[in-house]
Design a protein around this motif. Structure first.
Motif, PDB file in Angstrom:
ATOM      1  N   UNK A 269       0.852  -1.218  -0.101  1.00 21.58           N
ATOM      2  CA  UNK A 269       0.027   0.114   0.005  1.00 21.58           C
ATOM      3  C   UNK A 269       0.941   1.230   0.087  1.00 21.58           C
ATOM      4  N   UNK A 270       0.392   2.545  -0.441  1.00 19.78           N
ATOM      5  CA  UNK A 270       1.221   3.714  -0.799  1.00 19.78           C
ATOM      6  C   UNK A 270       1.706   4.058   0.715  1.00 19.78           C
ATOM      7  N   UNK A 271       0.900   3.930   1.548  1.00 18.13           N
ATOM      8  CA  UNK A 271       1.186   4.458   2.909  1.00 18.13           C
ATOM      9  C   UNK A 271       2.153   3.677   3.644  1.00 18.13           C
ATOM     10  N   UNK A 272       2.267   2.430   3.220  1.00 17.76           N
ATOM     11  CA  UNK A 272       3.458   1.483   3.775  1.00 17.76           C
ATOM     12  C   UNK A 272       4.711   1.791   3.199  1.00 17.76           C
ATOM     13  N   UNK A 273       4.686   1.960   2.053  1.00 16.97           N
ATOM     14  CA  UNK A 273       5.794   2.551   0.995  1.00 16.97           C
ATOM     15  C   UNK A 273       6.512   4.062   1.502  1.00 16.97           C
ATOM     16  N   UNK A 274       5.613   4.919   1.844  1.00 18.75           N
ATOM     17  CA  UNK A 274       6.332   5.904   2.684  1.00 18.75           C
ATOM     18  C   UNK A 274       7.074   5.639   4.069  1.00 18.75           C
ATOM     19  N   UNK A 275       6.472   4.884   4.643  1.00 13.78           N
ATOM     20  CA  UNK A 275       7.173   4.495   6.016  1.00 13.78           C
ATOM     21  C   UNK A 275       8.625   3.756   5.768  1.00 13.78           C
ATOM     22  N   UNK A 276       8.576   2.855   4.504  1.00 13.87           N
ATOM     23  CA  UNK A 276       9.919   2.084   4.166  1.00 13.87           C
ATOM     24  C   UNK A 276      10.815   3.174   3.533  1.00 13.87           C
ATOM     25  N   UNK A 277      10.190   4.125   2.623  1.00 13.37           N
ATOM     26  CA  UNK A 277      11.123   5.311   2.148  1.00 13.37           C
ATOM     27  C   UNK A 277      11.657   6.053   3.488  1.00 13.37           C
ATOM     28  N   UNK A 278      11.088   6.289   4.360  1.00 15.39           N
ATOM     29  CA  UNK A 278      11.698   7.170   5.253  1.00 15.39           C
ATOM     30  C   UNK A 278      12.633   6.311   6.247  1.00 15.39           C
ATOM     31  N   UNK A 279      12.261   5.250   6.539  1.00 16.84           N
ATOM     32  CA  UNK A 279      13.241   4.422   6.914  1.00 16.84           C
ATOM     33  C   UNK A 279      14.369   4.141   6.246  1.00 16.84           C
ATOM     34  N   UNK A 280      14.413   3.917   5.168  1.00 22.41           N
ATOM     35  CA  UNK A 280      15.651   3.870   4.223  1.00 22.41           C
ATOM     36  C   UNK A 280      16.470   5.204   4.352  1.00 22.41           C
ATOM     37  N   UNK A 281      15.595   6.391   4.401  1.00 19.73           N
ATOM     38  CA  UNK A 281      16.616   7.687   4.454  1.00 19.73           C
ATOM     39  C   UNK A 281      17.025   7.692   5.737  1.00 19.73           C
ATOM     40  N   UNK A 282      16.703   7.146   6.843  1.00 21.74           N
ATOM     41  CA  UNK A 282      17.226   7.371   8.147  1.00 21.74           C
ATOM     42  C   UNK A 282      18.661   6.437   8.068  1.00 21.74           C
ATOM     43  N   UNK A 283      18.336   5.256   7.493  1.00 22.63           N
ATOM     44  CA  UNK A 283      19.429   4.489   7.173  1.00 22.63           C
ATOM     45  C   UNK A 283      20.884   4.794   6.681  1.00 22.63           C
ATOM     46  N   UNK A 284      20.139   5.853   5.375  1.00 21.26           N
ATOM     47  CA  UNK A 284      21.078   6.318   4.537  1.00 21.26           C
ATOM     48  C   UNK A 284      21.901   7.532   5.448  1.00 21.26           C
ATOM     49  N   UNK A 285      21.069   8.366   6.219  1.00 21.63           N
ATOM     50  CA  UNK A 285      21.736   9.258   6.820  1.00 21.63           C
ATOM     51  C   UNK A 285      22.390   8.879   8.134  1.00 21.63           C
ATOM     52  N   UNK A 286      22.195   7.824   8.551  1.00 18.42           N
ATOM     53  CA  UNK A 286      22.669   7.298   9.863  1.00 18.42           C
ATOM     54  C   UNK A 286      22.169   7.667  11.204  1.00 18.42           C
ATOM     55  N   UNK A 287      21.043   8.369  11.013  1.00 15.69           N
ATOM     56  CA  UNK A 287      20.579   8.976  12.219  1.00 15.69           C
ATOM     57  C   UNK A 287      19.077   9.181  11.951  1.00 15.69           C
ATOM     58  N   UNK A 288      18.194   9.344  13.206  1.00 16.91           N
ATOM     59  CA  UNK A 288      17.012   9.735  12.897  1.00 16.91           C
ATOM     60  C   UNK A 288      16.751  11.121  12.029  1.00 16.91           C
ATOM     61  N   UNK A 289      15.804  11.215  11.302  1.00  9.12           N
ATOM     62  CA  UNK A 289      15.714  12.458  10.145  1.00  9.12           C
ATOM     63  C   UNK A 289      15.336  13.685  11.261  1.00  9.12           C
ATOM     64  N   UNK A 290      14.880  13.556  12.251  1.00  7.81           N
ATOM     65  CA  UNK A 290      14.675  14.578  13.162  1.00  7.81           C
ATOM     66  C   UNK A 290      15.806  15.336  13.671  1.00  7.81           C
TER      67      UNK A 290
END
Length: 122
Positions: free
Chosen positions: A51-72
């Protein structure tokens, strides 16, 4: 998992399926909304898209992994870059997308809209 055997097509598409948060099924388990993939004329596997909403959560989690810290914890400039990337990936077409992104970034919805408007004005 109900995955087909070690077919080369499964091996080839599995990283993409995993990155999308999709699920691999046997072709006979495919529903009307699933994508059946064939190899040399034979149905090998089906992919159930998330579902699209689940995809957004996965994208955000991947971005956190890429940056090595919580996006906040990112600085403002990097958060603006994250918003640009998310906009390009369609994050704001998902219901409650702005709210979800704002929460992940630790900012208000107003701030996310400002980042979006700043980009459009540039």
């Amino acid at each position: 998992m109900t995955e087909p055997g070690d077919h080369p097509l499964v091996t080839a598409v599995k990283p993409l399926v995993d990155a999308m948060g999709a699920e691999i099924l046997r072709p006979e388990e495919a529903g009307a909304d699933d994508v059946v993939l064939a190899w040399e004329g034979e149905d090998v596997l089906a992919v159930r898209l998330p579902q699209l909403a689940d995809s957004l959560e996965r994208i955000l989690a991947a971005m956190e992994r890429r940056h090595g810290m919580p996006l906040s914890q990112l600085d403002r400039k990097v958060k603006q870059s994250v918003v640009r990337t998310l906009e390009a990936r369609g994050a704001f077409s998902v219901r409650h997308g702005v709210e979800t992104v704002a929460s992940a970034l630790g900012v208000s919805r107003f701030t996310v809209y400002n980042y979006l408007n700043r980009e459009k004005g540039a």
